[in-house]
Enzyme design. Structure first.
Site, PDB file in Angstrom:
ATOM      1  N   GLU A 194       0.828  -1.111  -0.132  1.00  0.00           N
ATOM      2  CA  GLU A 194      -0.029  -0.018  -0.018  1.00  0.00           C
ATOM      3  C   GLU A 194       0.927   1.248  -0.099  1.00  0.00           C
ATOM      4  O   GLU A 194       1.914   1.222   0.482  1.00  0.00           O
ATOM      5  CB  GLU A 194      -0.921   0.029   1.245  1.00  0.00           C
ATOM      6  N   ASP A 195       0.181   2.298  -0.403  1.00  0.00           N
ATOM      7  CA  ASP A 195       1.137   3.744  -0.258  1.00  0.00           C
ATOM      8  C   ASP A 195       1.115   4.103   1.055  1.00  0.00           C
ATOM      9  O   ASP A 195       2.014   4.487   1.681  1.00  0.00           O
ATOM     10  CB  ASP A 195       0.484   4.536  -1.335  1.00  0.00           C
ATOM     11  N   ASP A 217      -3.959   5.357   6.714  1.00  0.00           N
ATOM     12  CA  ASP A 217      -4.551   6.457   7.270  1.00  0.00           C
ATOM     13  C   ASP A 217      -5.642   6.065   8.434  1.00  0.00           C
ATOM     14  O   ASP A 217      -4.948   5.619   9.565  1.00  0.00           O
ATOM     15  CB  ASP A 217      -5.144   7.289   6.259  1.00  0.00           C
ATOM     16  N   PHE A 224      -1.906  16.215   4.247  1.00  0.00           N
ATOM     17  CA  PHE A 224      -2.216  15.548   3.276  1.00  0.00           C
ATOM     18  C   PHE A 224      -0.978  15.560   2.149  1.00  0.00           C
ATOM     19  O   PHE A 224      -0.703  16.688   1.711  1.00  0.00           O
ATOM     20  CB  PHE A 224      -3.752  15.944   2.292  1.00  0.00           C
ATOM     21  N   ARG A 278       1.051  12.048  -8.952  1.00  0.00           N
ATOM     22  CA  ARG A 278       1.350  10.631  -8.819  1.00  0.00           C
ATOM     23  C   ARG A 278       2.733  10.528  -9.164  1.00  0.00           C
ATOM     24  O   ARG A 278       3.476   9.666  -8.670  1.00  0.00           O
ATOM     25  CB  ARG A 278       0.648   9.754  -9.337  1.00  0.00           C
TER      26      ARG A 278
END
Ligand code: IMP
Length: 176
Positions: free
Chosen positions: A98-99, A102, A152, A165
């Site tokens: 996963e990136d 959160d 963010f 991205r």
């Protein structure tokens, strides 16, 4: 969208160095056993491709697509499985990539999905970033690159409304 307004949080070098460290840990853990690396699109695409290049066991890559954001900077709180077709993973070593974790809702969704559908040999969850402060589930990644504050972030796979991205670094803006 103004790239010049972004502040750099992790440079390309820092990211690549950390990926090498993570891959060394994984190479030790898997001891040459076959692994199914599952890249969670779209955010993890850069991280997953760089990570697997440093893994030295027999490895197959799979790609699944989930979404929980509606284009903004806050999660909808609901995980949508856009495409989650996977091969038979019974008795396989599964590494989910996963990136960012959160709230942890996506990670929980994926781990529950694995548990319900397969008896894997092992299931490990790896995230480049860990925003621990936002967690609403009890899920913790087995491997993570960097712990981050509640900002963010964009770049290196992470997007704001589909943009950023392609950046080689991870950054943030005071306002998007
Ligand atoms: P969670 O389900 O709340 O843990 O969120 C996981 C997903 O939300 C990630 O896979 C990202 O797609 C997205 N996300 C969370 N934080 C950020 C961020 O700072 N920048 C970009 N995307 C994020």
């Amino acid at each position: 969208m103004d790239i010049n307004k972004l502040k750099v949080l992790f440079t390309e070098d820092e990211i690549q160095r950390r990926i090498k460290e993570l891959s060394e840990e994984m190479n030790k853990f898997y001891k040459g056993e076959e692994v199914y690396a599952i890249c969670v699109l779209k955010g993890a695409v850069m991280f997953a491709t760089d990570l697997v290049k440093n893994l030295n066991m027999p490895l197959k890559m799979e790609f699944i697509r989930l979404s929980s954001y509606n284009g903004g900077t806050t999660t909808s709180g609901k995980v949508n499985a856009v495409d989650i077709s996977l091969p038979d993973l019974n008795n396989k070593n599964v590494l989910i990539i996963e990136d960012i974790v959160d709230t942890g809702l996506t990670a929980k969704f994926l781990l529950d999905f694995m548990n319900c559908n397969f008896h894997t040999k092992s299931t490990k969850f790896c995230s480049l970033l860990d925003k621990k402060i936002k967690r609403v589930t009890e899920v913790e990644p087995d491997y993570y690159g960097f712990e981050v504050d509640d900002k963010f972030l964009v770049g290196y796979g992470l997007d704001y409304d589909g943009y950023y991205r392609n950046l080689r670094y991870i950054g943030y803006a005071d306002k998007f």
